[in-house]
Scaffold this active site. Structure first.
Site, PDB file in Angstrom:
ATOM      1  N   TYR A   1      43.092  33.433  29.374  1.00  0.00           N
ATOM      2  CA  TYR A   1      43.119  31.811  29.762  1.00  0.00           C
ATOM      3  C   TYR A   1      45.121  31.548  30.326  1.00  0.00           C
ATOM      4  CZ  TYR A   1      39.172  30.351  29.056  1.00  0.00           C
ATOM      5  OH  TYR A   1      37.024  30.481  28.899  1.00  0.00           O
TER       6      TYR A   1
ATOM      7  N   PHE B   1      35.504  22.574  19.137  1.00  0.00           N
ATOM      8  CA  PHE B   1      34.714  22.503  20.978  1.00  0.00           C
ATOM      9  C   PHE B   1      34.139  23.616  21.727  1.00  0.00           C
ATOM     10  CE2 PHE B   1      37.777  21.961  23.788  1.00  0.00           C
ATOM     11  CZ  PHE B   1      39.466  22.053  23.131  1.00  0.00           C
TER      12      PHE B   1
HETATM   13  C1  LIG Z   1      35.738  35.659  29.524  1.00  0.00           C
HETATM   14  C2  LIG Z   1      34.264  35.899  31.094  1.00  0.00           C
HETATM   15  C3  LIG Z   1      33.697  33.936  30.911  1.00  0.00           C
HETATM   16  C4  LIG Z   1      35.739  36.396  31.507  1.00  0.00           C
HETATM   17  O1  LIG Z   1      34.410  36.330  33.602  1.00  0.00           O
HETATM   18  P1  LIG Z   1      34.705  36.965  34.550  1.00  0.00           P
HETATM   19  O2  LIG Z   1      33.715  36.421  35.572  1.00  0.00           O
HETATM   20  O3  LIG Z   1      34.622  37.902  33.709  1.00  0.00           O
HETATM   21  O4  LIG Z   1      36.262  36.273  34.489  1.00  0.00           O
HETATM   22  P2  LIG Z   1      36.983  37.236  35.797  1.00  0.00           P
HETATM   23  O5  LIG Z   1      36.363  38.798  37.493  1.00  0.00           O
HETATM   24  O6  LIG Z   1      37.146  36.157  36.585  1.00  0.00           O
HETATM   25  O7  LIG Z   1      38.027  37.356  35.187  1.00  0.00           O
HETATM   26  C5  LIG Z   1      39.471  37.685  35.753  1.00  0.00           C
HETATM   27  C6  LIG Z   1      40.221  37.706  35.289  1.00  0.00           C
HETATM   28  O8  LIG Z   1      40.447  38.363  34.019  1.00  0.00           O
HETATM   29  C7  LIG Z   1      40.369  38.800  33.353  1.00  0.00           C
HETATM   30  N1  LIG Z   1      40.047  38.765  32.477  1.00  0.00           N
HETATM   31  C8  LIG Z   1      38.113  37.782  32.153  1.00  0.00           C
HETATM   32  N2  LIG Z   1      37.567  38.070  31.187  1.00  0.00           N
HETATM   33  C9  LIG Z   1      38.713  38.437  30.447  1.00  0.00           C
HETATM   34  C10 LIG Z   1      38.740  39.689  28.648  1.00  0.00           C
HETATM   35  N3  LIG Z   1      38.297  38.373  28.278  1.00  0.00           N
HETATM   36  N4  LIG Z   1      39.914  40.236  28.486  1.00  0.00           N
HETATM   37  C11 LIG Z   1      41.261  40.707  28.693  1.00  0.00           C
HETATM   38  N5  LIG Z   1      40.712  40.369  31.071  1.00  0.00           N
HETATM   39  C12 LIG Z   1      39.738  39.556  30.865  1.00  0.00           C
HETATM   40  C13 LIG Z   1      40.275  39.582  34.183  1.00  0.00           C
HETATM   41  O9  LIG Z   1      40.062  41.612  34.341  1.00  0.00           O
HETATM   42  C14 LIG Z   1      40.631  39.124  36.181  1.00  0.00           C
HETATM   43  O10 LIG Z   1      41.966  40.149  35.761  1.00  0.00           O
HETATM   44  P3  LIG Z   1      42.316  40.867  37.411  1.00  0.00           P
HETATM   45  O11 LIG Z   1      42.425  39.157  37.613  1.00  0.00           O
HETATM   46  O12 LIG Z   1      43.730  41.389  36.560  1.00  0.00           O
HETATM   47  O13 LIG Z   1      41.450  42.122  37.395  1.00  0.00           O
HETATM   48  C15 LIG Z   1      33.125  36.564  30.251  1.00  0.00           C
HETATM   49  O14 LIG Z   1      33.780  38.154  30.486  1.00  0.00           O
HETATM   50  C16 LIG Z   1      32.630  36.233  29.146  1.00  0.00           C
HETATM   51  O15 LIG Z   1      31.519  35.360  29.155  1.00  0.00           O
HETATM   52  N6  LIG Z   1      32.751  36.413  28.260  1.00  0.00           N
HETATM   53  C17 LIG Z   1      32.615  36.317  27.459  1.00  0.00           C
HETATM   54  C18 LIG Z   1      32.335  34.778  26.116  1.00  0.00           C
HETATM   55  C19 LIG Z   1      33.253  34.341  25.792  1.00  0.00           C
HETATM   56  O16 LIG Z   1      34.341  34.589  25.502  1.00  0.00           O
HETATM   57  N7  LIG Z   1      33.496  33.392  27.063  1.00  0.00           N
HETATM   58  C20 LIG Z   1      34.857  32.347  26.463  1.00  0.00           C
HETATM   59  C21 LIG Z   1      34.329  31.636  26.177  1.00  0.00           C
HETATM   60  S1  LIG Z   1      36.451  30.573  25.748  1.00  0.00           S
END
Ligand SMILES: CC(C)(COP(=O)(O)OP(=O)(O)OC[C@H]1O[C@@H](n2cnc3c(N)ncnc32)[C@H](O)[C@@H]1OP(=O)(O)O)[C@@H](O)C(=O)NCCC(=O)NCCS
Length: 406
Positions: free
Chosen positions: A123, A406
């Protein structure tokens, strides 16, 4: 891809998509039967849809109140339910949802959003910084003695009052009322709206999971604190949370937990770092700290509004140069604090500190020292003494702490 708001009709598809993102099933029972999604506000959630109408991502927000330093209550969007299907990851779906959400929050007039991060790498790029911290404190029973020093010049009186033992099912209204009193005076704390308690949406003791609750009452019989606990693992008494409206009540409830028979250790979950209890243990090393981690992440959506909203405890002046790469914004502000209130206006003066909006989120509640972020290379200090002044200015009346899940 389209990002669209949801309505009540989308609840099933929203919950289903989110569970798939986490690899879980909605049918899996949660502890105690409370379903977290009963607290969702379906007019504040987003679904990311592919061109052919397949839902692939979710993000939501709760309407919370956040307590700022100075016992000031402000609205804060509690970002939640963030997930992208494993089949659609790393294609920018989350980035698109975050941009959409931040723009929408601003359009609603909100100036702060907060979240709990499943992973710490996600984030910061969206402008959030860790702002409160929490830990787990384990105290072996044989080292559980408290030695309360006689405070100089004050009466050495324990909290007057009594402790009553109830079951979770008997005391929901008491918990709700005590939590509400506590959170209004605790920087970093979030409100727990009534519907959370009513539907059991959350971790114990918000959920109706079986728990014992030690309710502390003041001399007039009014509840002013509680400890929710259970002995699930033989020999370990686990305290979900102690909520107390003052330090003496916290000590009384901790003493109650530490005095329980037939347990080898007491584990305090969500223990506030810097809490004075460790100083009240006769043996300072008795409290073993683990799971020392971030909890609430803060994102400022309007820097002047956020800085003027909180209370301040020292006069001073700082020029802050703030970068917000996600929203493509940059601002230089003169922060002037007098008599507990701040003014924050654009300026051309030379900056004292240059920082990313996520770092400003980290220091905002007073839980992260700006000088630590200067030493870490996150914040740039342009003159000697600027970081020390920022440390003193941003400090809150007590360490911010949040234990709402939450
Ligand atoms: C975390 C999550 C929402 C990311 O979604 P996503 O659509 O793959 O994210 P994006 O493609 O928009 O990624 C944006 C950037 O963040 C990075 N990023 C996203 N998730 C990441 C992670 N878990 N760890 C490290 N980097 C991450 C990407 O590599 C990308 O980097 P870049 O711009 O340098 O290429 C997804 O992996 C997910 O659903 N994870 C499981 C549930 C979860 O953890 N949700 C968060 C709850 S707080």
């Amino acid at each position: 891809m389209e990002i669209r708001p949801t309505t009540d009709q989308d609840l099933d598809v929203f919950v289903d998509t989110l569970h798939a993102a986490f690899g879980r099933f909605p049918e899996t029972p949660t502890e105690g039967g409370g379903v977290w999604w009963s607290a969702l506000e379906m007019d504040r959630n987003l679904l990311a849809m592919t061109a052919d109408g397949q839902p692939v991502g979710t993000a939501g927000a709760y309407s919370f109140e956040l307590t700022l330093p100075g016992e000031i209550l402000v609205p804060a969007a509690g970002v939640t339910a963030v997930g992208v299907l494993p089949s659609h990851r790393r294609q920018g779906v989350l980035s698109a949802m975050m941009r959409h959400q931040l723009t929408e929050l601003r359009a609603r007039g909100e100036f702060l959003s907060v979240l709990l991060a499943s992973e710490a790498l996600i984030y910061r790029r969206f402008g959030y910084g860790p702002a409160t911290y929490t830990q787990r404190l384990t105290v072996p029973r044989h080292q559980a003695a408290l030695a309360l020093p006689r405070a100089r010049g004050t009466a050495d009186a324990p909290a007057p009052g009594s402790v009553e033992l109830l079951r979770r099912a008997e005391c929901g209204e008491i918990l709700e009322a005590v939590y509400d009193r506590y959170r209004r005076a605790q920087p970093g704390a979030l409100s727990r709206p009534h519907r959370w308690w009513a539907s059991g949406a959350g971790q114990p003791p918000v959920s109706p999971a079986p728990r014992y609750v030690a309710v502390h009452r003041d001399a007039d019989g009014v509840p002013d604190g509680y400890a929710s606990y259970s002995v699930v693992e033989l020999g370990t008494l686990t305290v979900d949370e102690i909520i107390a409206t003052d330090d003496a009540v916290f000590t009384a409830l901790a003493r109650f937990a530490l005095g329980h028979d037939l347990v080898a250790q007491v584990v305090f979950k969500h223990f506030p770092p810097e809490h004075p209890l460790r100083w009240q243990l006769a043996d300072f090393r008795a409290g073993q700290v683990s799971d020392d981690t971030d909890w609430l992440w803060v994102r400022l959506l309007d820097v002047p509004r956020a800085l003027t909203a909180r209370g301040w405890f020292m006069d001073g002046e700082l020029v802050l140069d703030v970068d917000d790469p996600l929203l493509g914004e940059h601002g230089r502000y003169l922060l002037t604090v007098r008599d507990g209130k701040a003014d924050c206006v654009p300026t051309d003066r030379e900056p004292d500190l240059s920082l990313d909006v996520s770092d400003l989120g980290s220091v905002y509640l007073g839980g992260t020292a700006p000088s630590t972020l200067v030493r870490a290379g996150h914040i740039r200090a342009h003159r000697p003494g600027a970081a020390i002044l920022a440390d003193a200015l941003f400090r809150a009346e007590r360490s911010p702490h949040c234990l709402h899940w939450f």
